[in-house]
Design an enzyme around this catalytic site. Structure first.
Site, PDB file in Angstrom:
ATOM      1  N   ARG A  19       2.600  10.458   0.825  1.00  0.00           N
ATOM      2  CA  ARG A  19       3.674  10.766   0.036  1.00  0.00           C
ATOM      3  C   ARG A  19       3.722   9.790  -0.943  1.00  0.00           C
ATOM      4  O   ARG A  19       3.617  10.113  -2.254  1.00  0.00           O
ATOM      5  CB  ARG A  19       5.108  10.833   0.764  1.00  0.00           C
ATOM      6  CG  ARG A  19       6.083  11.706   0.231  1.00  0.00           C
ATOM      7  CD  ARG A  19       6.920  10.423  -0.668  1.00  0.00           C
ATOM      8  NE  ARG A  19       7.434   9.104  -0.190  1.00  0.00           N
ATOM      9  CZ  ARG A  19       8.114   8.401  -0.724  1.00  0.00           C
ATOM     10  NH1 ARG A  19       8.158   8.538  -2.131  1.00  0.00           N
ATOM     11  NH2 ARG A  19       8.253   7.316   0.027  1.00  0.00           N
ATOM     12  N   HIS A  23       1.812   9.422  -6.050  1.00  0.00           N
ATOM     13  CA  HIS A  23       2.112   9.018  -7.376  1.00  0.00           C
ATOM     14  C   HIS A  23       1.011   8.393  -8.029  1.00  0.00           C
ATOM     15  O   HIS A  23       0.868   8.470  -9.252  1.00  0.00           O
ATOM     16  CB  HIS A  23       3.218   7.557  -7.357  1.00  0.00           C
ATOM     17  CG  HIS A  23       4.656   7.948  -6.983  1.00  0.00           C
ATOM     18  ND1 HIS A  23       5.378   8.847  -7.898  1.00  0.00           N
ATOM     19  CD2 HIS A  23       5.108   7.529  -5.758  1.00  0.00           C
ATOM     20  CE1 HIS A  23       6.455   8.865  -7.118  1.00  0.00           C
ATOM     21  NE2 HIS A  23       6.384   8.244  -5.945  1.00  0.00           N
ATOM     22  N   HIS A 200      10.680  -1.320   2.982  1.00  0.00           N
ATOM     23  CA  HIS A 200       9.528  -0.500   2.231  1.00  0.00           C
ATOM     24  C   HIS A 200       9.247  -1.398   1.174  1.00  0.00           C
ATOM     25  O   HIS A 200       9.982  -1.530  -0.120  1.00  0.00           O
ATOM     26  CB  HIS A 200      10.036   0.658   1.995  1.00  0.00           C
ATOM     27  CG  HIS A 200       9.117   1.501   0.844  1.00  0.00           C
ATOM     28  ND1 HIS A 200       8.316   2.599   1.362  1.00  0.00           N
ATOM     29  CD2 HIS A 200       8.739   1.438  -0.298  1.00  0.00           C
ATOM     30  CE1 HIS A 200       7.701   3.160   0.303  1.00  0.00           C
ATOM     31  NE2 HIS A 200       7.836   2.476  -0.608  1.00  0.00           N
ATOM     32  N   HIS A 202       6.582  -3.045  -2.259  1.00  0.00           N
ATOM     33  CA  HIS A 202       5.474  -2.596  -3.303  1.00  0.00           C
ATOM     34  C   HIS A 202       4.964  -3.865  -3.527  1.00  0.00           C
ATOM     35  O   HIS A 202       5.604  -5.045  -3.353  1.00  0.00           O
ATOM     36  CB  HIS A 202       6.341  -1.994  -4.571  1.00  0.00           C
ATOM     37  CG  HIS A 202       6.337  -0.618  -4.143  1.00  0.00           C
ATOM     38  ND1 HIS A 202       5.280   0.638  -4.508  1.00  0.00           N
ATOM     39  CD2 HIS A 202       7.269   0.236  -3.453  1.00  0.00           C
ATOM     40  CE1 HIS A 202       5.901   1.657  -4.221  1.00  0.00           C
ATOM     41  NE2 HIS A 202       6.961   1.677  -3.383  1.00  0.00           N
TER      42      HIS A 202
END
Length: 344
Positions: A19, A23, A200, A202
């Protein structure tokens, strides 16, 4: 186990490779790619494998990118490949609808994440209710969470829980956090709710694994990661590194590390042209606190308008743009170009 021995602390790993990784490839993964990685992740024993357009159910559009496959095609393909892992989906109200949720659960989605901007948890109430009525596991998550204080995030997560979310948490959507930032936020959220807390990360500042460890140590129970860090810009928390680190620290994930490494190889070979790296633009995106998914359109717009992408990222950060406001990239770039002409 001896009477004095303690069981290893457990952490639930949630894998949004299919998912969030979308991107990085303009949402163009095909059936064979989805099937290959889902089967490898399942063999490794990853508890939850999330699939869909990068922005979630119902998000395929001209504005933010048309996916190669429809939502039902993606979900059906992955569901057929999973024998042990649960299938997860993601939806942000405004892009997806109640009908999208009903279709996803009917196609075998076990875990449904309803997402909102970090100060707008109230928009999730109806959709979290639908997920609970459908019998799937409901998660509520807050995006761009660096834009809110620990107290604000705690209040918003408490709202998510009151709406029926069975786990709540925060996304570092811009890769802006340092470990201390994560610790203060997760600590506040854990104190405010009685459900598992999610983190979550990055990797724009190279801190994703360290931030994930900080989240666990502050009381989080569910941590996200993607194979090879597959995701926009500098990518997500690198899943196989995270699991290896957690193993060294004494956590248990239930994941077979050797098979996880094989799954990461499948992702590298079949999903991505190259693994994500922290290049100059991704680094600036993290510093500016701008959604990692803006990297590609920012680069294209900066080139077209003749402005420095670094300046454009910082200008977007000052305006606190969020996903879904891609149309502002061109507006801000033209403003920068006009200001540069006037200064000559």
């Amino acid at each position: 186990m001896t009477p004095h021995a303690q069981a290893a602390p457990q952490v639930l790993i949630h894998d949004p490779t299919l998912r969030d990784g979308h991107h990085a490839v303009r949402h163009q993964l095909d059936r064979d790619q989805l099937r290959a990685y889902a089967a490898a992740a399942d063999a490794a024993g990853i508890p939850v494998v999330e699939v869909g357009h990068g922005n979630g159910l119902g998000a395929s559009s001209l504005q933010i990118g048309r996916a190669k496959l429809t939502d039902p095609e993606m979900l059906t393909t992955v569901r057929e490949a999973l024998t042990r892992s649960r299938m997860g989906v993601f939806m942000a109200p405004g892009w997806g609808t109640g009908d999208d949720l009903r279709a996803a659960v009917a196609l075998g989605a076990d875990v449904v994440r309803i997402a909102a901007h970090c100060t707008e948890a109230d928009v999730t109430e109806r959709h979290l209710g639908i997920v609970r009525e459908l019998g799937a596991e409901a998660h509520g998550v807050l995006l761009m969470s660096h834009m809110a204080t620990p107290a604000q995030l705690a209040k918003q997560c408490a709202l998510l829980a009151s709406f029926g979310a069975q786990a709540v948490g925060i996304f570092d959507s811009a890769g802006h956090y340092l470990p201390a930032d994560v610790t203060t936020r997760i600590t506040a959220i854990v104190a405010a709710v009685d459900v598992p807390v999610i983190f979550h990360g990055h990797n724009n500042l190279g801190m994703a694994v360290a931030n994930s460890v900080a989240a666990l140590q502050a009381g989080a129970a569910i941590i996200d990661g993607t194979a090879r860090g597959f995701g926009a810009g500098a990518g997500n928390t690198q899943l196989e590194v995270l699991v290896a680190v957690l193993d060294r620290m004494g956590y248990t994930t239930g994941i077979d590390l050797r098979r996880l490494l094989a799954a990461a190889d499948v992702a590298h070979e079949h999903l991505m042209p190259a693994p994500p790296i922290i290049d100059s633009v991704s680094l600036v995106s993290g510093l500016a606190g701008v959604f990692s998914g803006f990297k590609t359109p920012v680069l294209a717009t900066a080139s077209r308008e003749g402005v420095d992408p670094v300046d454009l990222f910082f200008a977007l950060g000052e305006r606190q743009v969020v996903a879904g406001q891609e149309d502002l990239i061109g507006t801000v770039a033209r403003q920068l170009a006009a200001s540069a002409r006037e200064a000559r």
